[in-house]
Design a protein around this motif. Structure first.
Motif, PDB file in Angstrom:
ATOM      1  N   PRO A 147     -19.991   5.358   6.445  1.00  0.00           N
ATOM      2  CA  PRO A 147     -18.735   4.960   7.103  1.00  0.00           C
ATOM      3  C   PRO A 147     -17.718   4.451   6.079  1.00  0.00           C
ATOM      4  O   PRO A 147     -18.069   3.857   5.051  1.00  0.00           O
ATOM      5  CB  PRO A 147     -19.182   3.847   8.045  1.00  0.00           C
ATOM      6  CG  PRO A 147     -20.407   3.285   7.405  1.00  0.00           C
ATOM      7  CD  PRO A 147     -21.092   4.425   6.731  1.00  0.00           C
ATOM      8  N   HIS A 148     -16.433   4.700   6.364  1.00  0.00           N
ATOM      9  CA  HIS A 148     -15.335   4.264   5.516  1.00  0.00           C
ATOM     10  C   HIS A 148     -14.475   3.257   6.271  1.00  0.00           C
ATOM     11  O   HIS A 148     -14.336   3.333   7.505  1.00  0.00           O
ATOM     12  CB  HIS A 148     -14.482   5.461   5.093  1.00  0.00           C
ATOM     13  CG  HIS A 148     -15.245   6.480   4.293  1.00  0.00           C
ATOM     14  ND1 HIS A 148     -15.508   6.333   2.952  1.00  0.00           N
ATOM     15  CD2 HIS A 148     -15.806   7.661   4.670  1.00  0.00           C
ATOM     16  CE1 HIS A 148     -16.181   7.385   2.521  1.00  0.00           C
ATOM     17  NE2 HIS A 148     -16.380   8.210   3.553  1.00  0.00           N
ATOM     18  N   LYS A 149     -13.886   2.368   5.541  1.00  0.00           N
ATOM     19  CA  LYS A 149     -13.018   1.371   6.146  1.00  0.00           C
ATOM     20  C   LYS A 149     -11.708   2.016   6.596  1.00  0.00           C
ATOM     21  O   LYS A 149     -11.192   2.921   5.938  1.00  0.00           O
ATOM     22  CB  LYS A 149     -12.729   0.260   5.141  1.00  0.00           C
ATOM     23  CG  LYS A 149     -13.952  -0.525   4.705  1.00  0.00           C
ATOM     24  CD  LYS A 149     -13.576  -1.584   3.692  1.00  0.00           C
ATOM     25  CE  LYS A 149     -14.799  -2.360   3.229  1.00  0.00           C
ATOM     26  NZ  LYS A 149     -14.443  -3.393   2.223  1.00  0.00           N
ATOM     27  N   PRO A 150     -11.146   1.530   7.694  1.00  0.00           N
ATOM     28  CA  PRO A 150      -9.829   2.048   8.117  1.00  0.00           C
ATOM     29  C   PRO A 150      -8.749   1.633   7.118  1.00  0.00           C
ATOM     30  O   PRO A 150      -8.877   0.632   6.400  1.00  0.00           O
ATOM     31  CB  PRO A 150      -9.616   1.417   9.489  1.00  0.00           C
ATOM     32  CG  PRO A 150     -10.512   0.226   9.507  1.00  0.00           C
ATOM     33  CD  PRO A 150     -11.686   0.551   8.653  1.00  0.00           C
ATOM     34  N   GLN A 151      -7.670   2.398   7.092  1.00  0.00           N
ATOM     35  CA  GLN A 151      -6.576   2.187   6.144  1.00  0.00           C
ATOM     36  C   GLN A 151      -5.316   1.751   6.881  1.00  0.00           C
ATOM     37  O   GLN A 151      -5.092   2.119   8.040  1.00  0.00           O
ATOM     38  CB  GLN A 151      -6.323   3.463   5.349  1.00  0.00           C
ATOM     39  CG  GLN A 151      -7.532   3.925   4.539  1.00  0.00           C
ATOM     40  CD  GLN A 151      -7.283   5.223   3.818  1.00  0.00           C
ATOM     41  OE1 GLN A 151      -6.185   5.788   3.883  1.00  0.00           O
ATOM     42  NE2 GLN A 151      -8.301   5.725   3.125  1.00  0.00           N
ATOM     43  N   PHE A 152      -4.525   0.985   6.130  1.00  0.00           N
ATOM     44  CA  PHE A 152      -3.283   0.431   6.677  1.00  0.00           C
ATOM     45  C   PHE A 152      -2.181   0.610   5.635  1.00  0.00           C
ATOM     46  O   PHE A 152      -2.399   0.407   4.439  1.00  0.00           O
ATOM     47  CB  PHE A 152      -3.474  -1.054   7.014  1.00  0.00           C
ATOM     48  CG  PHE A 152      -2.224  -1.758   7.414  1.00  0.00           C
ATOM     49  CD1 PHE A 152      -1.807  -1.753   8.726  1.00  0.00           C
ATOM     50  CD2 PHE A 152      -1.461  -2.446   6.475  1.00  0.00           C
ATOM     51  CE1 PHE A 152      -0.654  -2.416   9.097  1.00  0.00           C
ATOM     52  CE2 PHE A 152      -0.317  -3.103   6.833  1.00  0.00           C
ATOM     53  CZ  PHE A 152       0.100  -3.091   8.152  1.00  0.00           C
ATOM     54  N   ASP A 153      -0.968   0.975   6.096  1.00  0.00           N
ATOM     55  CA  ASP A 153       0.146   1.176   5.179  1.00  0.00           C
ATOM     56  C   ASP A 153       1.460   0.999   5.938  1.00  0.00           C
ATOM     57  O   ASP A 153       1.544   1.309   7.143  1.00  0.00           O
ATOM     58  CB  ASP A 153       0.080   2.568   4.553  1.00  0.00           C
ATOM     59  CG  ASP A 153       1.090   2.733   3.431  1.00  0.00           C
ATOM     60  OD1 ASP A 153       1.580   1.712   2.927  1.00  0.00           O
ATOM     61  OD2 ASP A 153       1.387   3.891   3.063  1.00  0.00           O
ATOM     62  N   VAL A 154       2.452   0.491   5.229  1.00  0.00           N
ATOM     63  CA  VAL A 154       3.804   0.351   5.774  1.00  0.00           C
ATOM     64  C   VAL A 154       4.595   1.574   5.335  1.00  0.00           C
ATOM     65  O   VAL A 154       4.892   1.733   4.146  1.00  0.00           O
ATOM     66  CB  VAL A 154       4.461  -0.951   5.301  1.00  0.00           C
ATOM     67  CG1 VAL A 154       5.906  -1.032   5.824  1.00  0.00           C
ATOM     68  CG2 VAL A 154       3.666  -2.154   5.761  1.00  0.00           C
ATOM     69  N   SER A 155       4.900   2.446   6.268  1.00  0.00           N
ATOM     70  CA  SER A 155       5.602   3.692   5.917  1.00  0.00           C
ATOM     71  C   SER A 155       7.118   3.518   5.865  1.00  0.00           C
ATOM     72  O   SER A 155       7.799   4.163   5.055  1.00  0.00           O
ATOM     73  CB  SER A 155       5.236   4.799   6.910  1.00  0.00           C
ATOM     74  OG  SER A 155       5.586   4.410   8.229  1.00  0.00           O
ATOM     75  N   ASN A 156       7.661   2.659   6.716  1.00  0.00           N
ATOM     76  CA  ASN A 156       9.124   2.509   6.734  1.00  0.00           C
ATOM     77  C   ASN A 156       9.480   1.133   7.293  1.00  0.00           C
ATOM     78  O   ASN A 156       8.784   0.593   8.169  1.00  0.00           O
ATOM     79  CB  ASN A 156       9.775   3.605   7.585  1.00  0.00           C
ATOM     80  CG  ASN A 156      11.272   3.661   7.388  1.00  0.00           C
ATOM     81  OD1 ASN A 156      11.814   3.066   6.454  1.00  0.00           O
ATOM     82  ND2 ASN A 156      11.972   4.361   8.282  1.00  0.00           N
ATOM     83  N   VAL A 157      10.595   0.580   6.791  1.00  0.00           N
ATOM     84  CA  VAL A 157      11.093  -0.721   7.243  1.00  0.00           C
ATOM     85  C   VAL A 157      12.609  -0.609   7.333  1.00  0.00           C
ATOM     86  O   VAL A 157      13.271  -0.050   6.445  1.00  0.00           O
ATOM     87  CB  VAL A 157      10.691  -1.857   6.278  1.00  0.00           C
ATOM     88  CG1 VAL A 157      11.286  -3.174   6.756  1.00  0.00           C
ATOM     89  CG2 VAL A 157       9.189  -1.963   6.169  1.00  0.00           C
ATOM     90  N   THR A 158      13.151  -1.171   8.389  1.00  0.00           N
ATOM     91  CA  THR A 158      14.599  -1.204   8.566  1.00  0.00           C
ATOM     92  C   THR A 158      15.021  -2.628   8.858  1.00  0.00           C
ATOM     93  O   THR A 158      14.473  -3.267   9.790  1.00  0.00           O
ATOM     94  CB  THR A 158      15.039  -0.279   9.717  1.00  0.00           C
ATOM     95  OG1 THR A 158      14.576   1.051   9.451  1.00  0.00           O
ATOM     96  CG2 THR A 158      16.556  -0.275   9.867  1.00  0.00           C
ATOM     97  N   LEU A 159      15.995  -3.125   8.081  1.00  0.00           N
ATOM     98  CA  LEU A 159      16.523  -4.468   8.296  1.00  0.00           C
ATOM     99  C   LEU A 159      17.761  -4.337   9.187  1.00  0.00           C
ATOM    100  O   LEU A 159      18.826  -3.898   8.754  1.00  0.00           O
ATOM    101  CB  LEU A 159      16.887  -5.127   6.960  1.00  0.00           C
ATOM    102  CG  LEU A 159      17.455  -6.541   7.028  1.00  0.00           C
ATOM    103  CD1 LEU A 159      16.460  -7.494   7.691  1.00  0.00           C
ATOM    104  CD2 LEU A 159      17.813  -7.034   5.627  1.00  0.00           C
ATOM    105  N   ASN A 160      17.610  -4.712  10.445  1.00  0.00           N
ATOM    106  CA  ASN A 160      18.708  -4.589  11.401  1.00  0.00           C
ATOM    107  C   ASN A 160      19.739  -5.705  11.237  1.00  0.00           C
ATOM    108  O   ASN A 160      20.964  -5.460  11.343  1.00  0.00           O
ATOM    109  CB  ASN A 160      18.176  -4.579  12.835  1.00  0.00           C
ATOM    110  CG  ASN A 160      17.188  -3.434  13.056  1.00  0.00           C
ATOM    111  OD1 ASN A 160      17.403  -2.324  12.556  1.00  0.00           O
ATOM    112  ND2 ASN A 160      16.131  -3.709  13.799  1.00  0.00           N
ATOM    113  N   ALA A 161      19.270  -6.906  10.991  1.00  0.00           N
ATOM    114  CA  ALA A 161      20.199  -8.030  10.858  1.00  0.00           C
ATOM    115  C   ALA A 161      19.544  -9.112  10.021  1.00  0.00           C
ATOM    116  O   ALA A 161      18.324  -9.329  10.094  1.00  0.00           O
ATOM    117  CB  ALA A 161      20.601  -8.586  12.223  1.00  0.00           C
ATOM    118  N   ALA A 162      20.384  -9.810   9.250  1.00  0.00           N
ATOM    119  CA  ALA A 162      19.924 -10.950   8.471  1.00  0.00           C
ATOM    120  C   ALA A 162      21.145 -11.750   8.064  1.00  0.00           C
ATOM    121  O   ALA A 162      22.014 -11.263   7.329  1.00  0.00           O
ATOM    122  CB  ALA A 162      19.149 -10.493   7.245  1.00  0.00           C
TER     123      ALA A 162
END
Length: 301
Positions: A147-162
């Motif tokens: 068995p292999h561990k599941p993978q996690f990744d951030v593919s895209n980020v959008t900053l709407n307001a700050a």
């Protein structure tokens, strides 16, 4: 009165007696002339040489025979084997007087094992044998399934307001697109819980939960996570000055930290649980476009 004979002035011997001290040895050729003409004289036999092979030589001749006892010159000392002579300090001690040799100890015979002891030992032997066999079976199954561990990744980020309210309180609105992957070809993955925390510097801005879901084998899924600060967060003065500069340069840096709990299932028996810690740092442009420009993610666990 008869005349005194002359004496030799060197030895004090009368002159008429010097002839007695002359050597009687005559030359070899003279002896040959004195031999009678009738023939050679008979040879005289030489005396036989004594055989001294069995005779002791030197100081050994003074030692007595083996059967003869040595008599003590002192008559006060009794003779016999009952009174041996004392040992010299330079002579080794007899073997029977060595106090360092361990005594001969007779060990008791080993006790006989009873039927109860044999049954108890047999039970534990069978128990550990079963445990070892179960471990070997689990190891073989693990190597086969792999068995292999599941993978996690951030593919895209959008900053709407700050922005900063009253130059102190921060208000942020981000939309993230997260990629979850199941690398197992023979097992499915259940993402049971996931919590994502948004940080600016060392200040926690907000937290967001992700609903649980499942992924079949060898497939990935994109999940959209919207992170909005419910209340305005007060930043420390150093972080506030840094955020103003980043907004002016059109490049803002955020960080997300999360904990993902998942379980890999194959059939109804084999199940493997994992707990992974996610740490991602990303840089986005200023709002309203707020596109992702750089990121760095690492997963532990």
């Amino acid at each position: 009165m008869p005349p005194h004979p002359e004496s030799n002035p060197h030895f004090g011997i009368p002159q008429n007696q010097e002839q007695h001290f002359q050597s009687p040895i005559t030359p070899r050729n003279q002896d040959q002339h004195n031999q009678p003409s009738g023939g050679p004289l008979p040879r005289t036999k030489k005396p036989k040489r004594q055989d001294r092979r069995n005779q002791p030589l030197g100081a050994w001749a003074m030692l007595p025979d083996q059967g003869q006892q040595i008599q003590s010159p002192d008559p006060r000392v009794p003779q016999g084997d009952h009174h041996p002579r004392p040992h010299s300090p330079h002579e080794p001690k007899p073997r029977h007087q060595d106090h360092h040799s361990p005594p001969h100890v007779l060990l008791p015979p080993p006790p006989h094992t009873t039927l109860k002891t044999r049954c108890f030992a047999g039970f534990w032997a069978c128990f550990w044998t079963v445990i070892v066999l179960i471990g070997l079976v689990i190891l073989v199954i693990y190597l086969i399934t792999r068995p292999h561990k599941p993978q996690f990744d951030v593919s895209n980020v959008t900053l709407n307001a700050a922005y900063l309210a009253t130059d102190v309180l921060l208000h942020a609105d981000l939309t993230m697109q997260v990629k979850f992957t199941n690398p197992n070809r023979n097992a499915k993955v259940d993402f049971r819980s996931m919590v994502i925390d948004l940080y600016y510097g060392n200040t926690l801005i907000t937290s967001q939960n992700v609903e649980p879901f499942s992924l079949p084998r060898a497939i990935y899924s994109l999940r959209v996570v919207n992170i909005v600060t419910s209340t305005q967060v007060q930043l420390p003065e150093p972080d506030m000055e840094r955020l103003k500069k980043q907004l002016s340069y059109n490049s803002v840096e955020f960080e997300i930290k999360g904990v993902i709990r998942s379980r890999v299932t194959r059939g109804s028996i084999l199940r493997y649980s994992y707990r992974q810690h996610v740490d991602c740092t990303f840089t986005v442009n200023g709002p309203p476009s707020g596109a992702l420009t750089a990121k760095y993610c690492k997963i532990k666990g």
